[in-house]
Scaffold this active site. Structure first.
Site, PDB file in Angstrom:
ATOM      1  N   PHE A   1      46.283  84.409  80.149  1.00  0.00           N
ATOM      2  CA  PHE A   1      46.098  83.497  79.072  1.00  0.00           C
ATOM      3  C   PHE A   1      47.334  83.637  78.129  1.00  0.00           C
ATOM      4  CE2 PHE A   1      41.816  83.396  80.771  1.00  0.00           C
ATOM      5  CZ  PHE A   1      41.733  82.211  81.576  1.00  0.00           C
TER       6      PHE A   1
ATOM      7  N   ARG B   1      47.794  89.932  89.512  1.00  0.00           N
ATOM      8  CA  ARG B   1      46.356  90.150  89.935  1.00  0.00           C
ATOM      9  C   ARG B   1      45.821  89.236  91.170  1.00  0.00           C
ATOM     10  NH1 ARG B   1      44.060  87.713  84.506  1.00  0.00           N
ATOM     11  NH2 ARG B   1      46.001  86.547  84.734  1.00  0.00           N
TER      12      ARG B   1
ATOM     13  N   THR C   1      54.455  81.728  88.092  1.00  0.00           N
ATOM     14  CA  THR C   1      55.527  81.019  88.655  1.00  0.00           C
ATOM     15  C   THR C   1      56.942  81.866  87.934  1.00  0.00           C
ATOM     16  OG1 THR C   1      54.417  79.178  88.695  1.00  0.00           O
ATOM     17  CG2 THR C   1      56.682  79.040  89.079  1.00  0.00           C
TER      18      THR C   1
ATOM     19  N   LYS D   1      52.898  80.949  84.044  1.00  0.00           N
ATOM     20  CA  LYS D   1      53.379  82.356  83.991  1.00  0.00           C
ATOM     21  C   LYS D   1      53.534  83.053  85.226  1.00  0.00           C
ATOM     22  CE  LYS D   1      49.858  83.949  81.461  1.00  0.00           C
ATOM     23  NZ  LYS D   1      49.083  82.656  81.457  1.00  0.00           N
TER      24      LYS D   1
ATOM     25  N   PHE E   1      60.336  70.895  83.214  1.00  0.00           N
ATOM     26  CA  PHE E   1      59.789  69.745  84.199  1.00  0.00           C
ATOM     27  C   PHE E   1      60.734  68.530  84.196  1.00  0.00           C
ATOM     28  CE2 PHE E   1      56.100  72.423  83.223  1.00  0.00           C
ATOM     29  CZ  PHE E   1      55.347  72.043  84.432  1.00  0.00           C
TER      30      PHE E   1
ATOM     31  N   TRP F   1      60.757  76.653  89.836  1.00  0.00           N
ATOM     32  CA  TRP F   1      59.984  76.067  90.499  1.00  0.00           C
ATOM     33  C   TRP F   1      60.729  75.110  91.508  1.00  0.00           C
ATOM     34  CZ3 TRP F   1      58.668  70.617  90.577  1.00  0.00           C
ATOM     35  CH2 TRP F   1      57.334  70.282  91.321  1.00  0.00           C
TER      36      TRP F   1
ATOM     37  N   ALA G   1      41.333  87.496  81.577  1.00  0.00           N
ATOM     38  CA  ALA G   1      41.568  88.016  80.235  1.00  0.00           C
ATOM     39  C   ALA G   1      40.809  87.346  79.125  1.00  0.00           C
ATOM     40  CB  ALA G   1      43.141  87.369  80.193  1.00  0.00           C
TER      41      ALA G   1
ATOM     42  N   LYS H   1      40.832  75.640  90.256  1.00  0.00           N
ATOM     43  CA  LYS H   1      42.493  76.027  90.223  1.00  0.00           C
ATOM     44  C   LYS H   1      43.316  76.027  91.570  1.00  0.00           C
ATOM     45  CE  LYS H   1      44.746  79.674  87.724  1.00  0.00           C
ATOM     46  NZ  LYS H   1      44.551  81.220  87.200  1.00  0.00           N
TER      47      LYS H   1
END
Length: 809
Positions: A545, A294, A272, A270, A633, A662, A514, A305
């Site tokens: 999320f 955020r 990205t 999200k 991808f 990406w 979230a 992460k």
């Protein structure tokens, strides 16, 4: 005197209430040091080198002409072909005069009073402009009859002085017009070029390969004034809230929310997509746009992460700054939160060990022979219905009411916090409270929802931390700590300005999770960004999320707090994640992906699209157009991509677009940006899911049934008694913030796709009164994550020579 004058100029430069600066000093003090101390944008005298340089260069839009020069030009007409002589007019005014006269077609000459050729030049002049007092030894007969003479020396007669003052004010108005012109212009943004590599390097390598613009340059490009920016290092800055007042009449841009399908360990991207979309809008379609994100918690950064700044060629830079400390907002929240926790425990201790009289004497001590209540104590007296202001006049009963909060330790809901995944702190109890991660603090939720410093103070004061022994709520205001909390949060309330890889602006502000909070960045960042982009611009923000959690809370909680109306929802999906929802095998972090995820499997994709369809339907409940962004991808086949886009459109999405940001940066999201632009022009029927007037249980039931697809809800006895208590205390009309697993639409993380027929268990109900919501706990929810067996910190390192951070992905 010089240093005093320069210091005063510097002070006025930084005062946002001062529009312009006019100097009226003795002749001896008009040095370049003084003239150039005035900020060019406040220089209504037009005497600074910057203003003069712009004037000489012919940049009339961007400069202010000195009032003396304006006055002279006002008095002269039809200068074409005339000879104008400037006598004793040197320095800035002389240069500006020459420039303006030549622009009007005059031939200009300059001369000193003592120059031997003065008589000859005076004889040939049609106009003489005198810049300083005429010496007695220059006879008037040197000037030919009919010559126009204008004196602009400082010993002007009152009439001319008045004209000059009038023109001074005209310049002040001009500078006001200049500031207004800053509001409504398209940004003059220098975008950064990307050097795309294949295969795509790691995020940190990409981030480091790009040279970000200095943040003060970026701030100027997007129309911020110097007074409105507080620089933190080279690449980040805080933006002052005074900007909202300056731009209050500016129409808002379009408001776009990026949400996603139910998350899987395969990642949907999200952040990205958010970054790729704004890079496409601004760097490739030349549309003003802002990303609002955020701030990542350093718990997951060092835990599972790594970085959270987007990824590939769509990220916020420098990514290590973004992920580590940033401008200290989370530390400020930690400090404020733990000060309040300490205040609760200290108050209980002192009330337990002192008589009413001793307690009162210490709470209201004699200082320098005088005894008085502090402002926050006077406010408490008013709330108790006591109108006295002299501490010596309270009765014993009033002293008891004032001095004793009588906190019931078993009802304390306020936890201590730390910004680290430290699972052992779950079990450590201090008094009655445990530890949460810092981003789960109610103060974080308040930071994200507040609309001003005054509003934040009020919200901090309203936070309920426990009940007294009669069952009435105890607030931070009762503990006398509101002002101190506001002081700790005074800088954290300002959004932080950063940039994307392509040099477009980003606000990073607040960071609530979230699944346990509302999971959205701040209302203030969105409001400021919407003003800065202007009517045709876009602000893209992200909800945590899946759409069932972050987006639902964005609409029902954040939009109610802000009054802003969203234009479009971008729903992010990936072929790989949809395969998992279609029944694909489990994924283990670090293990190679099973072939189902790397080879074409249309059946798995089709089965998994049920989750995407459900999230589209959830968005439609709120009446906002949906654009599906399919993050591509390299293992995705063209047939799989086409199938997802086709099903999304059949399910009611306005459009569905494959995205390659990406690997290609903003260029890979241009089709998405165009689809978002078209969707933003659709009719918008935005509505909330429920009315705030409904009972708490009914609001919970609506979310469970309409959003999650539950058959019904089931409240534990604890939850039911809390609902009854909050309703009795007058908190029943608040929105609901469900604390639920993010890994499934249901309360069971392992149930992928679209679970049905389940009863949603509500184990407890808590209240964040300052933030302004009730939060039911669905099943068991941890507010303190733990570290995995091999945390990310194994890979994070610092090069002691270059001071570069390594290993943040």
């Amino acid at each position: 005197h010089l240093s005093v004058i320069i210091n005063e100029i510097m002070r006025l430069n930084e005062d946002p209430n001062v529009q312009g600066l006019a100097l009226d000093l003795p002749e001896s003090l008009y040095s370049s040091k003084v003239l150039n101390a005035v900020k060019p944008e406040k220089d209504v005298d037009g005497l600074s080198d910057v203003n003069l340089g712009r004037l000489v260069r012919g940049d009339a839009y961007d400069c202010l002409v000195p009032p003396t020069v304006c006055a002279v030009m006002e008095l002269l007409e039809d200068l074409g072909g005339k000879n104008v002589l400037l006598v004793g007019a040197s320095g800035t005014v002389g240069a500006a005069l020459q420039c303006m006269l030549q622009r009007e077609g005059a031939t200009t000459l300059s001369c000193r009073w003592k120059a031997p050729e003065l008589q000859t030049k005076l004889n040939h002049a049609d106009v003489v402009i005198v810049g300083s007092t005429k010496p007695d030894d220059v006879p008037v007969s040197w000037i030919k009859p009919g010559t126009t003479i204008i004196s602009c020396s400082r010993d002007l007669v009152s009439g001319k002085r008045l004209l000059q003052l009038t023109l001074h004010f005209q310049n002040v108005v001009e500078s006001e017009r200049w500031i207004q012109s800053q509001q409504y212009r398209k940004w003059d943004l220098r975008c950064l070029k990307l050097q795309l590599l294949s295969p795509v390097p790691s995020d940190i390598e990409i981030s480091r390969a790009q040279s970000p613009k200095a943040v003060d340059v970026l701030a100027k490009e997007i129309g911020l004034l110097t007074d409105e920016v507080e620089i933190y290092g080279q690449t980040k800055a805080k933006v002052r809230l005074s900007l909202l007042e300056r731009l209050k009449d500016q129409p808002d841009g379009k408001y776009v929310l990026v949400a996603g399908i139910t998350p899987t360990p395969l990642g949907e991207g999200k952040s990205t997509v958010t970054i790729g979309l704004v890079q496409a809008l601004t760097a490739h379609l030349n549309i003003n746009s802002f990303a609002c994100l955020r701030q990542p918690s350093q718990g997951p950064t060092f835990g599972v992460k790594g970085g959270a700044a987007g990824g590939g060629y769509a990220q916020v830079i420098p990514m290590e700054e973004f992920n580590l400390h940033l401008t200290g907002d989370i530390h400020a929240i930690t400090a404020a939160n733990n000060l309040l926790a300490a205040a609760i425990d200290a108050r209980i201790l002192h009330e337990n060990t002192q008589s009413d009289k001793a307690l009162y004497n210490r709470l209201v001590p004699v200082v320098n022979g005088v005894r008085g209540f502090s402002a926050i104590q006077l406010a408490r007296l008013r709330r108790l219905g006591i109108s006295k202001t002299d501490p010596g006049t309270l009765t014993e009963e009033e002293i008891n009411k004032f001095a004793r909060l009588d906190i019931d330790p078993s009802t304390i809901t306020w936890q201590r916090v730390v910004d680290t995944n430290d699972r052992f702190l779950r079990k450590i109890t201090v008094g009655q409270a445990q530890f949460d991660i810092a981003v789960a603090s109610e103060i974080m939720a308040i930071l994200a929802l507040t609309t001003s410093l005054q509003d934040m103070k009020e919200r901090l004061g309203k936070m309920v931390v426990a009940n007294d022994k009669k069952g009435e709520p105890i607030t931070a205001e009762d503990l006398g700590v509101t002002g101190a909390l506001a002081v700790l949060m005074k800088d954290a309330i300002k959004p932080t300005l950063m940039q994307t890889l392509e040099g477009t602006p980003v606000f990073v502000h607040a960071g609530p999770f979230a699944n346990i909070a509302h999971g959205n960045s701040s209302v203030l960042a969105d409001k400021i960004a919407l003003k800065l982009v202007g009517e045709k611009g876009f602000v893209v923000t992200e909800a945590g999320f899946g759409a069932d959690i972050g987006m639902e809370k964005f609409f029902n909680i954040k939009c109610r707090a802000s009054g802003l109306v969203p234009s479009v929802v971008v729903l992010v999906a990936t072929v790989r994640a949809l395969k998992m929802h279609g029944g694909g095998p489990n994924v283990t972090a670090g293990a190679p992906l099973k072939k189902e995820y790397t080879e074409e499997n249309l059946q798995l994709v089709a089965d998994g699209c049920c989750n995407l369809q459900k999230q589209i339907q959830i968005t439609q409940l709120f009446g906002v157009p949906v654009v599906v962004a399919l993050n591509v991808f390299k293992t995705d086949s063209p047939a799989e991509i086409d199938l997802v886009c086709k099903i999304a459109k059949q399910s009611g999405a306005f459009d569905a677009v494959p995205c390659n940001h990406w690997s290609a940066g903003g260029r890979g999201a241009v089709k998405l940006a165009q689809a978002v632009e078209r969707a933003a022009n659709q009719k918008n029927n935005f509505k909330y899911l429920y009315s705030l007037e409904l009972p708490i249980v009914e609001k919970i039931r609506i979310i469970a049934q309409k959003v999650y697809g539950a058959q019904d809800i089931e409240l534990s006895p604890t939850a039911q008694s809390q609902v009854d208590r909050y309703t009795r205390q007058g908190f029943g009309n608040l929105p609901i913030c469900m604390a639920k697993t993010h890994l499934s639409l249901s309360h069971q993380p392992e149930r992928k796709g679209v679970p049905t027929g389940f009863i949603l268990p509500i184990s407890d109900v808590r209240a964040s009164i300052g933030a302004g919501f009730i939060y039911p706990l669905v099943g068991t929810m941890s507010t303190m994550p733990g570290l995995p067996t091999r945390p990310c910190f194994y890979d994070i390192d610092l090069d002691p020579i270059t001071e570069q951070v390594k290993g943040l992905f």
